[in-house]
Design a protein around this motif. Structure first.
Motif, PDB file in Angstrom:
ATOM      1  N   ALA A 114     -10.782   0.872  -2.147  1.00  0.00           N
ATOM      2  CA  ALA A 114      -9.607   0.002  -2.142  1.00  0.00           C
ATOM      3  C   ALA A 114      -9.579  -0.853  -0.886  1.00  0.00           C
ATOM      4  O   ALA A 114     -10.058  -0.446   0.169  1.00  0.00           O
ATOM      5  CB  ALA A 114      -8.324   0.822  -2.222  1.00  0.00           C
ATOM      6  N   CYS A 131       2.007   2.465  -3.131  1.00  0.00           N
ATOM      7  CA  CYS A 131       2.749   1.726  -2.111  1.00  0.00           C
ATOM      8  C   CYS A 131       3.713   2.694  -1.436  1.00  0.00           C
ATOM      9  O   CYS A 131       4.299   3.559  -2.086  1.00  0.00           O
ATOM     10  CB  CYS A 131       3.504   0.554  -2.735  1.00  0.00           C
ATOM     11  N   THR A 186       0.546  -2.934   0.123  1.00  0.00           N
ATOM     12  CA  THR A 186      -0.073  -3.247  -1.161  1.00  0.00           C
ATOM     13  C   THR A 186      -1.543  -2.854  -1.084  1.00  0.00           C
ATOM     14  O   THR A 186      -2.066  -2.608   0.000  1.00  0.00           O
ATOM     15  CB  THR A 186       0.099  -4.738  -1.534  1.00  0.00           C
ATOM     16  N   TYR A 187      -2.185  -2.807  -2.225  1.00  0.00           N
ATOM     17  CA  TYR A 187      -3.593  -2.444  -2.259  1.00  0.00           C
ATOM     18  C   TYR A 187      -4.216  -2.954  -3.554  1.00  0.00           C
ATOM     19  O   TYR A 187      -3.514  -3.292  -4.511  1.00  0.00           O
ATOM     20  CB  TYR A 187      -3.786  -0.927  -2.152  1.00  0.00           C
ATOM     21  N   SER A 188      -5.522  -2.998  -3.548  1.00  0.00           N
ATOM     22  CA  SER A 188      -6.268  -3.378  -4.746  1.00  0.00           C
ATOM     23  C   SER A 188      -7.506  -2.491  -4.818  1.00  0.00           C
ATOM     24  O   SER A 188      -8.260  -2.404  -3.853  1.00  0.00           O
ATOM     25  CB  SER A 188      -6.673  -4.852  -4.676  1.00  0.00           C
ATOM     26  N   VAL A 189      -7.691  -1.833  -5.955  1.00  0.00           N
ATOM     27  CA  VAL A 189      -8.842  -0.964  -6.143  1.00  0.00           C
ATOM     28  C   VAL A 189     -10.001  -1.800  -6.681  1.00  0.00           C
ATOM     29  O   VAL A 189      -9.836  -2.563  -7.638  1.00  0.00           O
ATOM     30  CB  VAL A 189      -8.519   0.206  -7.096  1.00  0.00           C
ATOM     31  N   MET A 190     -11.141  -1.652  -6.051  1.00  0.00           N
ATOM     32  CA  MET A 190     -12.345  -2.407  -6.428  1.00  0.00           C
ATOM     33  C   MET A 190     -13.257  -1.529  -7.280  1.00  0.00           C
ATOM     34  O   MET A 190     -13.578  -0.404  -6.885  1.00  0.00           O
ATOM     35  CB  MET A 190     -13.114  -2.849  -5.168  1.00  0.00           C
ATOM     36  N   SER A 210     -10.378  -1.192   4.507  1.00  0.00           N
ATOM     37  CA  SER A 210     -10.865  -0.505   3.313  1.00  0.00           C
ATOM     38  C   SER A 210     -10.404   0.945   3.314  1.00  0.00           C
ATOM     39  O   SER A 210     -10.156   1.541   4.360  1.00  0.00           O
ATOM     40  CB  SER A 210     -12.394  -0.545   3.275  1.00  0.00           C
ATOM     41  N   GLU A 222      -7.754   6.527  -6.649  1.00  0.00           N
ATOM     42  CA  GLU A 222      -6.846   6.289  -7.775  1.00  0.00           C
ATOM     43  C   GLU A 222      -5.432   6.803  -7.495  1.00  0.00           C
ATOM     44  O   GLU A 222      -4.498   6.432  -8.199  1.00  0.00           O
ATOM     45  CB  GLU A 222      -7.394   6.941  -9.039  1.00  0.00           C
TER      46      GLU A 222
END
Length: 143
Positions: free
Chosen positions: A91, A117, A72-76, A106, A113
């Protein structure tokens, strides 16, 4: 992207939590180390005072593979610290390694972008100073 080299990167307080000492030493030597129970050989992350499977307190450290898949990941898009301001977007990525362990790091690629997954990643060791190296992830283009 213009990067302000005058602002120091936030770093983990290695002295505060001795439990992670071998992990950080491994990063200094470009290795990923996780705990392994001396009794049942279970590997675990994050570090604990006892084995998560058999609860024995005799634990060692084992080098593991440095590649895996994005779990999983989350873009900041907002910087929580000034050092990150000129590195946006970036991310935070959880990579599931070959041993089944998931590690966070990180990802600062200009193509943040395009993360997905299941994408192959490999460890990268970002030497912050002579005492601290942190784990980051880069795309693994070898497979």
């Amino acid at each position: 992207m213009a990067v302000d080299s005058q602002i120091s990167r936030p770093i983990p307080d290695i002295e505060k939590n001795k439990l992670y000492g071998p992990y950080f030493q491994g990063l200094q030597n470009n290795k990923l180390l996780v705990q392994q129970c001396n009794k049942c050989e279970h590997v675990q992350w994050p570090a604990r005072d006892f084995c998560n499977r058999c609860h024995d307190s005799k634990l060692g450290w084992k080098e593991i593979q440095q590649s895996g898949n994005v779990y999983t990941y989350s873009v900041m898009y907002r910087a929580f610290h000034p050092w990150y301001k000129d590195r946006l977007p970036y991310a935070v990525v959880a990579v599931e390694l070959e041993e089944g362990i998931r590690m966070l790091g990180s990802y600062f690629g200009s193509d943040v972008e395009s993360l997905e997954c299941g994408m192959r990643m490999k460890a990268s060791f970002d030497k912050v100073n002579e005492d601290v190296t942190v784990l980051t992830w880069i795309k693994d283009e070898t497979k």
